[in-house]
Design an enzyme around this catalytic site. Structure first.
Site, PDB file in Angstrom:
ATOM      1  N   HIS A 108       9.848  -1.907  10.081  1.00 42.13           N
ATOM      2  CA  HIS A 108      11.287  -2.076  10.023  1.00 42.13           C
ATOM      3  C   HIS A 108      12.177  -0.619  10.267  1.00 42.13           C
ATOM      4  CE1 HIS A 108      11.267  -0.258   5.753  1.00 42.13           C
ATOM      5  NE2 HIS A 108       9.874   0.022   6.086  1.00 42.13           N
ATOM      6  N   ARG A 109      11.485   0.380   9.892  1.00 36.66           N
ATOM      7  CA  ARG A 109      12.319   1.625  10.269  1.00 36.66           C
ATOM      8  C   ARG A 109      12.160   2.242  11.816  1.00 36.66           C
ATOM      9  NH1 ARG A 109      14.372   2.629   5.798  1.00 36.66           N
ATOM     10  NH2 ARG A 109      13.465   2.442   3.916  1.00 36.66           N
ATOM     11  N   ASP A 118      11.007   9.185   5.696  1.00 40.80           N
ATOM     12  CA  ASP A 118      11.765   7.980   5.960  1.00 40.80           C
ATOM     13  C   ASP A 118      12.928   8.255   7.026  1.00 40.80           C
ATOM     14  OD1 ASP A 118       9.872   6.555   4.766  1.00 40.80           O
ATOM     15  OD2 ASP A 118      11.324   5.947   3.285  1.00 40.80           O
ATOM     16  N   LYS A 162       2.029   4.873   6.894  1.00 38.60           N
ATOM     17  CA  LYS A 162       3.313   4.265   6.389  1.00 38.60           C
ATOM     18  C   LYS A 162       2.918   2.825   6.838  1.00 38.60           C
ATOM     19  CE  LYS A 162       6.133   6.948   4.560  1.00 38.60           C
ATOM     20  NZ  LYS A 162       6.942   6.904   3.184  1.00 38.60           N
ATOM     21  N   GLU A 163       3.948   2.100   7.343  1.00 41.78           N
ATOM     22  CA  GLU A 163       3.740   0.421   7.681  1.00 41.78           C
ATOM     23  C   GLU A 163       3.027   0.484   9.108  1.00 41.78           C
ATOM     24  OE1 GLU A 163       7.036   0.044   4.823  1.00 41.78           O
ATOM     25  OE2 GLU A 163       6.407   1.542   6.172  1.00 41.78           O
ATOM     26  N   ARG A 181       3.549   5.821  11.788  1.00 40.19           N
ATOM     27  CA  ARG A 181       4.910   6.113  12.138  1.00 40.19           C
ATOM     28  C   ARG A 181       5.118   7.301  13.231  1.00 40.19           C
ATOM     29  NH1 ARG A 181       8.874   5.128   7.218  1.00 40.19           N
ATOM     30  NH2 ARG A 181       7.951   3.126   7.703  1.00 40.19           N
ATOM     31  N   ARG A 241      -4.500   1.333   3.919  1.00 38.67           N
ATOM     32  CA  ARG A 241      -3.409   2.394   3.359  1.00 38.67           C
ATOM     33  C   ARG A 241      -3.893   2.919   2.164  1.00 38.67           C
ATOM     34  NH1 ARG A 241       2.650   0.110   3.539  1.00 38.67           N
ATOM     35  NH2 ARG A 241       3.074   2.201   3.340  1.00 38.67           N
ATOM     36  N   LYS A 258      16.637   0.168  -1.940  1.00 32.13           N
ATOM     37  CA  LYS A 258      15.239  -0.477  -2.165  1.00 32.13           C
ATOM     38  C   LYS A 258      14.333   0.355  -3.172  1.00 32.13           C
ATOM     39  CE  LYS A 258      11.859  -0.389   1.272  1.00 32.13           C
ATOM     40  NZ  LYS A 258      10.623  -0.036   0.504  1.00 32.13           N
ATOM     41  N   SER A 290       7.867  14.345  -0.772  1.00 25.25           N
ATOM     42  CA  SER A 290       8.750  13.560  -0.985  1.00 25.25           C
ATOM     43  C   SER A 290       9.258  13.577  -2.436  1.00 25.25           C
ATOM     44  CB  SER A 290       8.409  11.884  -0.993  1.00 25.25           C
ATOM     45  OG  SER A 290       8.087  11.787   0.611  1.00 25.25           O
ATOM     46  N   LYS A 316      11.984  -6.495   5.869  1.00 28.33           N
ATOM     47  CA  LYS A 316      11.257  -5.843   5.059  1.00 28.33           C
ATOM     48  C   LYS A 316      12.044  -5.003   3.974  1.00 28.33           C
ATOM     49  CE  LYS A 316       7.351  -2.267   4.503  1.00 28.33           C
ATOM     50  NZ  LYS A 316       6.455  -3.203   3.424  1.00 28.33           N
ATOM     51  N   ASN A 338       2.411  -6.179   3.100  1.00 25.87           N
ATOM     52  CA  ASN A 338       2.345  -4.707   3.523  1.00 25.87           C
ATOM     53  C   ASN A 338       3.392  -3.897   2.490  1.00 25.87           C
ATOM     54  OD1 ASN A 338       1.397  -2.378   5.015  1.00 25.87           O
ATOM     55  ND2 ASN A 338       2.415  -2.617   6.568  1.00 25.87           N
ATOM     56  N   ASP A 375      10.201  -6.674   0.605  1.00 27.59           N
ATOM     57  CA  ASP A 375       9.440  -5.946  -0.358  1.00 27.59           C
ATOM     58  C   ASP A 375       9.951  -6.055  -1.729  1.00 27.59           C
ATOM     59  OD1 ASP A 375       8.095  -4.676   1.797  1.00 27.59           O
ATOM     60  OD2 ASP A 375       8.458  -2.818   1.070  1.00 27.59           O
ATOM     61  N   GLN A 422       4.638   8.259  -4.373  1.00 23.42           N
ATOM     62  CA  GLN A 422       4.463   6.902  -5.262  1.00 23.42           C
ATOM     63  C   GLN A 422       3.283   7.101  -6.197  1.00 23.42           C
ATOM     64  OE1 GLN A 422       4.898   3.662  -2.466  1.00 23.42           O
ATOM     65  NE2 GLN A 422       7.140   4.248  -1.899  1.00 23.42           N
TER      66      GLN A 422
END
Length: 420
Positions: free
Chosen positions: A378-379, A307, A334-335, A338, A119, A20, A192, A404, A89, A47, A167
């Site tokens: 999703h995770r 992640d 995160k989404e 988490r 976010r 992804k 990261s 996602k 999202n 996404d 990011q």
């Protein structure tokens, strides 16, 4: 709701879809290049579709088939969209496209879901302004929606606080070759880092000149451009991790295809953690095999592999002893929150867990069945599904949230019940 069935004697092979993270980046670079690019093994999920649709609004032409894309780029000359671009999202899309949209001539608004509007993105906006980006948070709270007045980037030097997301750095990197002058990025508190290296690797493949000057400074030569061509997306290590964890907790054997041993993806290091916990890892020409063993708890800094925290946490629930996962406060943006969602899920499985501000401490035991609320993350859904392979009665609410990042997850998961 998805009811997970238990299984035993796992011995199977699973093909892993394209990354992804890399698909996002390749779509952007191909859209900025002048000419036509063919992208192979692309991942089409919620996404990446948002990213593709946004790039089309900015002037790129994208034709996609199930695992490929043909992209006709803009040569860095982006249109300004006629209406706000909705990204739901999709945090990666929002951050990377905020910088890219600075290259458009005219105004652009990027917006999303209620969660997206909570976010943070202020650090990216602050990093773009010294380079000539005219950007603002419309609600003045450092979160989307974001307004971009596109007029190109002049280049120069900027400083980016990357303590909450790498990011913010990758976004500027991806747009930087189209600045009027070279770009230098001072990076503070980077989390990261492997994702930044994934970005740099992709930029190099597309012909840009960019890299680290030292441990805290990046440089991109500009003005320049990306080179159109044929590019293949490697398999997604994050998606593979659920099947590696399945082998670990069941004591079985799972081979994942389409995983590259020299990948820049930081989540590949999850294999080393499983080795430390008692698994055996064997590499082959086209993938990697994980063989489960007697699991033991570990203590690990997951700053560069956030992640993987849900996957490791679920694996730790079946290990002997205590597992400590540290330095992961950035998981709260995160989404879902988490860290809280993982702790809640483990508690529902009757696993002892202590949730710190930036850590989890998990005491392995004998999980019990429960309904898991993934909080539209999703995770969380995919990680806790793995627990159901051993523990009877695990159910996943809102199972479609996996779309996602991994729309075929449940199909691939069913393959585990077809072991040799």
């Amino acid at each position: 709701m998805k009811q997970i069935r238990t299984t035993a004697n796992l011995d199977t092979t699973v093909r892993i879809p394209g990354s992804k993270s890399i698909t996002h980046r390749y779509l952007i670079m191909a859209s900025l290049a002048e000419g036509r690019s063919q992208l192979g093994n692309t991942l089409w999920c919620d996404d990446t579709r948002y990213t593709a649709k946004a790039l089309e609004s900015l002037g790129a032409q994208i034709i996609h088939s199930p695992e490929a894309a043909e992209v006709t780029g803009t040569g860095g000359k982006l249109d300004h969209p006629s209406k706000p671009i909705f990204l739901d999202n999709a945090g990666t899309s929002m951050r990377l496209l905020t910088a890219v949209a600075c290259l458009a001539q005219g105004d652009c608004v990027l917006t999303g879901s209620d969660r997206m509007h909570r976010r943070p993105i202020a650090e990216l906006l602050a990093g773009l302004r010294p380079l000539g980006g005219v950007v603002e948070s419309l609600e003045k709270n450092g979160c989307p929606p974001v307004h971009i007045h596109g007029n190109g980037l002049k280049g120069g030097r900027t400083l980016v606080d990357a303590s909450r997301s790498s990011q913010f750095v990758s976004a500027i990197l991806l747009a930087a070759p189209y600045a009027s002058n070279p770009v230098e990025i001072g990076v503070e508190g980077l989390v990261s880092r492997p994702y930044v290296d994934v970005t740099l690797d992709g930029m190099s493949r597309f012909g840009a000149v960019a890299g680290w000057l030292d441990e805290e400074t990046l440089r991109v030569e500009a003005p320049g451009q990306y080179r159109p061509g044929n590019y293949d997306v490697e398999g997604d290590c994050s998606s593979a991790s659920y099947f590696w964890a399945a082998a670990a907790i069941t004591g079985g054997k799972i081979t994942t295809l389409n995983i590259v041993r020299n990948s820049q993806q930081g989540d590949l290091a999850f294999l080393e953690l499983l080795s430390q916990m008692g698994c055996r890892v064997e590499w082959h020409d086209h993938g990697v095999t994980v063989l489960g063993g007697r699991l033991r708890g570990i203590e690990v800094d997951m700053r560069d592999m956030p992640d993987m925290v849900p996957t490791l946490a679920v694996t730790a629930a079946f290990a002997e002893g205590t597992t400590v996962i540290g330095n992961v406060g950035h998981l709260r943006i995160k989404e879902s929150d988490r860290l809280q969602a993982v702790a809640e899920g483990l508690q529902r499985l009757d696993v002892q867990v202590d949730e710190g501000q930036d850590s989890l401490t998990i005491r392995g035991g004998s999980p019990v069945g429960a309904l898991i609320d993934p909080h539209n993350d999703h995770r969380i859904a995919m990680s806790f599904a793995v627990a159901g392979l051993v523990t009877r009665g695990v159910r996943i609410a809102d199972e479609t949230c996996v779309d996602k990042s991994f729309p075929e997850f449940w199909d691939r998961f069913e393959e585990l019940y077809e072991s040799k």
